[in-house]
Each structure stands twice: as structure tokens, then as C-alpha cells.
Design a protein around this motif. Structure first.
Motif, PDB file in Angstrom:
ATOM      1  N   ASP A  25     -14.429  -0.949  -0.352  1.00 14.89           N
ATOM      2  CA  ASP A  25     -14.082  -0.828  -1.746  1.00 14.89           C
ATOM      3  C   ASP A  25     -13.722   0.482  -2.144  1.00 14.89           C
ATOM      4  OD1 ASP A  25     -14.080  -0.999  -4.411  1.00 14.89           O
ATOM      5  OD2 ASP A  25     -15.461  -2.604  -4.930  1.00 14.89           O
ATOM      6  N   ALA A  63      -7.136   1.222   1.311  1.00 16.64           N
ATOM      7  CA  ALA A  63      -6.407   0.063   1.668  1.00 16.64           C
ATOM      8  C   ALA A  63      -5.505   0.027   2.858  1.00 16.64           C
ATOM      9  CB  ALA A  63      -5.426  -0.261   0.510  1.00 16.64           C
ATOM     10  N   ASP A 101      -6.490  -2.632   6.020  1.00 16.18           N
ATOM     11  CA  ASP A 101      -5.344  -3.212   6.869  1.00 16.18           C
ATOM     12  C   ASP A 101      -5.664  -3.063   8.174  1.00 16.18           C
ATOM     13  OD1 ASP A 101      -3.937  -3.895   4.501  1.00 16.18           O
ATOM     14  OD2 ASP A 101      -2.679  -2.242   4.606  1.00 16.18           O
ATOM     15  N   ARG A 158      -8.383  -5.094   9.731  1.00 17.20           N
ATOM     16  CA  ARG A 158      -8.064  -6.379   9.765  1.00 17.20           C
ATOM     17  C   ARG A 158      -6.956  -6.736  11.065  1.00 17.20           C
ATOM     18  NH1 ARG A 158      -7.840  -5.718   4.011  1.00 17.20           N
ATOM     19  NH2 ARG A 158      -9.435  -6.492   3.005  1.00 17.20           N
ATOM     20  N   GLU A 181     -12.715  -8.133   0.272  1.00 14.84           N
ATOM     21  CA  GLU A 181     -12.198  -7.697  -0.809  1.00 14.84           C
ATOM     22  C   GLU A 181     -12.921  -7.212  -1.886  1.00 14.84           C
ATOM     23  OE1 GLU A 181      -8.696  -7.079  -0.905  1.00 14.84           O
ATOM     24  OE2 GLU A 181      -8.216  -8.504   0.848  1.00 14.84           O
TER      25      GLU A 181
END
Length: 417
Positions: free
Chosen positions: A175, A305, A309, A312, A321
Motif C-alpha cells: 500500500d 504498483a 506487479d 505477483r 490490494e
């Protein structure tokens, strides 16, 4: 997960996909040496500004990987830089490697060091083809001393466009709104006059009494402080023996506030407690800062962000999220100062399954095990992924170069997702 499996995001740029594959393959080739670095630091902890062996191990690995290593720059013997590539875009990766007194690597800086080394090695593998430079900054004394602040003030980040690192914790936290507190640390020295505690106590000026009065005053102040404010301290010197009125006591204290803008006022209120104790006991008092102030973190949303990515797609992780109110942990870091100066991120990296929290003996055990090995490689891949995403995106690259030229840090870009 193999390097070839990390091709599921951003496939619209073939050059980016190919570069990611090569970077991840390079990290995989060094995987054993990266986890060995982490474990060797864990087994041989060194405290702030004394990390000579740790810096040496990191330097040797980066030299082996083909980066140009500079030892002891910026008048800091245990700092280092390692560079590869050229171009106006410079992607910085920060490595920490100091341990805690008595607890060893209970904050996981061994993991940080190895993960950052892996990211730099992966990025160096594709720097020439994507036209950027990678710079690893070995930053000593995060736990006490402010190595990053000293390096920032001495020019180490002047030509760095963005900076990254990942800090171990119980879970992955990506976050960008997550933050830390600001902290100021200082020593307080009370000076009185020694005397025999039985024969002539009236001739002494008791510095031990001043320490007691000060701690009582601070304790009474705490109940009036807003939520999120913290004051903590220890007595480092309290006298020689019981039959001597102590002529000198030394206390080490810190104050924390949610933001840097609140720090000075709390520091002054606490300083008044020490001044009052000196007045009440007849002692002299000296208050001396022991490190630069650490400022609260301001993460860059777009970089965070892209790091998520990478977690993941290239590390097989599933970070949550961002949801709910922003999270502010009570800890502090000198990386906060870096995020105020340039776009940067400091995500939390989960040691999956770990018990305990940083700065505990339980967590120290986990930072030397299999979960830490997995975290090293996961963060290395995710940071490399984020760096490549930036380098391959001409519009985004230009945007960050403009931000850096304007001297804009995370405070202004945190909403730019």
C-alpha cells in the motif's frame, strides 16, 4: 517460479518482456549466492557504522557480478556504491546491513542487503539495452546513526532518479499510503558533584536524582500527548557505586511523531522535562542529538504498483490490494528522508509464516531461515521488475526525470498511480 513464468504483465512492450526475462534469469543464476549472503550476514551481525565484514561481502558479490564497486565513499568507511550502465535515468537500490545490539538481525537487514544486491544484479543485466544506469547504495547505520541521511546530504543521491528497497515484516505490504513515524534521538547528560554518600551527602549534587526527576516528568507528560506520539529512553550511565553521590548520569532518549512537522514541538516539550530536572536538583544539563532526524515515509504510488506487479508475476505472491485507512507503523527509517528528496518506495516484505515482529528474538530466528531465503529472491525479482517497467516506458521515464530535475520527492507523487 522460473524467469520464463514472469511474463504475464505488460506484454504490450516486447522489449520490456524480453528484458524482464533476462533480468530474472540473471537473478536466478545468482540465487544461491544471494541467499548465502543473507545467511552469512545473519550469522555474523555487526552494529551501526561497524559493518565492515558485511560491506566486504556485499562488495565482493557485486564485483563478481560485473558492477563497479566503490568502498567507503562519502567519508563513511562502511558505505559503498556499485554502479553499472550510463544514461540520464539512474535507478537506485538501497542496501542496509547493520544489526541490532544483542538481538542481531532481528530487523532483517541481512534480507534487505541480499534482496537489493539481487535487484541490482538483475537490472545491470539489461541496463545497456534499455539505456539506463543502476546504482546500488550500501547505506550503513539505519538502526542508529542515519547513514542514508548522511549520504543524502553528501551527494550520494544527487544523480539517482528513483530509489527502492524492501523491508522484512510478517506480511507483504504494498500500500503506497503506508508510512512510518518521524523520530529524533538524543543523549541527555546531567552533571553534578561527587561526595561520600554517608559522610557528606550534603556536599554532593546528585546527578542520579536528576535522572529520576526527569523520568518522572516524562512519564507525567506522556498522559497529555496525542495518539501516535511516543517518548522512550534508557539510563546509560547511572553512577559508579552506592557510597558515592553520582556526579554524572547519561540518558538516551527518542521522541516520535506521525509526521516530521510535529517533531520539533514534542522534542522541545521533552527537553523541558530535562531542564526542569536539572533546575530541581542543581545539576547542569546538556542535550545532544545522536543522529539526524528520520522523517516519515512517503512512498511513490506508481513505483509501488509496479513492485506489486513483480511480486505477483515474478515471485508468485499475492499481496493484498490497498484497502481501508492508510497504515502508519510506529517504527521509523532513514529511508523516509530519501522519499522526501526523490521518488522512492519502501514496501514491507513478508517472511511468510513468521512469528514475532521486528526487534524481537523470535523474528531474528526467522530472518535466518527458509522464509527469509524466499523473501530475498521475491524482493529482488519485484524490484527488478519495477525498474524495468520504468526504463521501458518512455513517457513514464520522462515524467520521473522531470520530477527529479524539479527536486520533487514522494510527497508530490504519492497520488500518481
Amino acid at each position: 517460479m522460473t524467469a520464463a513464468e514472469g511474463d504475464g504483465v505488460g506484454g504490450e512492450r516486447p522489449a520490456e518482456v524480453a528484458a524482464r526475462r533476462r533480468a530474472l534469469e540473471r537473478i536466478d543464476a545468482f540465487a544461491g549466492r544471494l541467499t548465502e549472503l543473507s545467511r552469512s550476514l545473519h550469522a555474523d551481525p555487526e552494529v551501526a557504522f561497524a559493518e565492515h565484514r558485511a560491506a566486504g561481502r556485499l562488495a565482493a558479490l557485486l564485483d563478481e557480478a560485473g558492477l563497479t564497486v566503490r568502498r567507503g565513499p562519502y567519508d563513511l568507511p562502511t558505505a559503498l556504491t556499485a554502479s553499472y550502465g550510463t544514461g540520464p535515468l539512474t535507478i537506485g537500490v538501497c542496501a542496509e546491513y547493520d544489526a541490532l545490539p544483542e538481538l542481531g538481525h532481528a530487523c532483517g537487514h541481512n534480507v534487505i542487503c541480499a534482496a537489493s544486491a539481487g535487484a541490482a544484479i538483475g537490472l545491470a543485466a539489461v541496463a545497456d539495452e534499455l539505456g539506463f544506469a543502476v546504482r546500488l547504495l550500501g547505506t550503513p547505520a539505519e538502526e542508529a546513526g542515519g547513514g542514508k541521511v548522511l549520504m543524502l546530504d553528501r551527494g550520494a543521491f544527487d544523480d539517482v532518479t528513483v530509489a527502492m528497497m524492501a523491508h522484512p515484516g510478517p506480511v507483504d505490504d504494498v500500500d503506497p499510503r503506508s508510512s512510518t513515524t518521524s523520530v529524533a534521538r538524543f543523549d541527555v547528560t546531567f552533571t553534578g558533584r561527587a561526595s561520600h554518600a554517608a559522610l557528606a551527602p550534603e556536599s554532593g549534587i546528585n546527578a542520579g536524582d536528576a535522572a529520576v526527576v526527569a523520568q518522572v516528568a516524562v512519564g507525567q507528560l506522556r498522559q497529555q500527548l496525542p495518539d501516535g506520539y511516543r517518548v522512550a529512553g534508557i539510563v546509560r550511565e547511572g553512577g559508579a557505586q552506592s557510597n558515592i553521590i553520582p556526579e554524572r548520569t547519561v540518558l538516551s532518549f527518542e521522541v516520535r511523531t506521525p509526521t516530521a512537522e510535529e517533531l520539533a514541538a514534542l522534542r522541545e516539550r521533552v527537553a523541558d522535562c530535562f531542564r526542569g530536572a536539572a533546575l530541581a536538583t542543581g545539576c547542569a544539563v546538556a542535550i545532544t542529538a545522536t543522529q539526524p532526524d528520520y522523517l516519515d515515509l512517503r512512498n511513490d504510488a506508481w513505483l509501488m504498483a509496479r513492485y506489486a506487479d513483480g511480486l505477483r508475476a515474478a515471485a508468485g505472491r499475492s499481496p493484498a490490494e490497498p484497502a481501508g485507512p492508510p497504515r502508519r507503523i510506529g517504527a521509523s527509517t532513514d529511508m523516509g528522508n530519501v522519499t522526501r528528496a526523490l521518488p522512492a518506495i519502501h514496501p514491507h516484505l513478508g517472511l511468510i509464516g513468521s512469528s514475532g515482529t521486528p526487534h524481537t528474538r523470535e523474528f531474528a530466528e526467522w530472518t535466518g531461515g527458509a522464509a527469509a531465503d524466499d523473501a530475498v529472491l521475491a524482493a529482488a525479482r519485484a524490484m527488478a521488475w519495477a525498474g524495468i517497467a520504468l526504463a521501458a516506458d518512455e513517457e513514464r521515464r520522462a515524467h520521473y526525470l522531470d520530477l527529479r530535475a524539479a527536486g520533487v520527492g514522494g510527497a508530490a507523487t504519492s497520488a500518481d498511480g
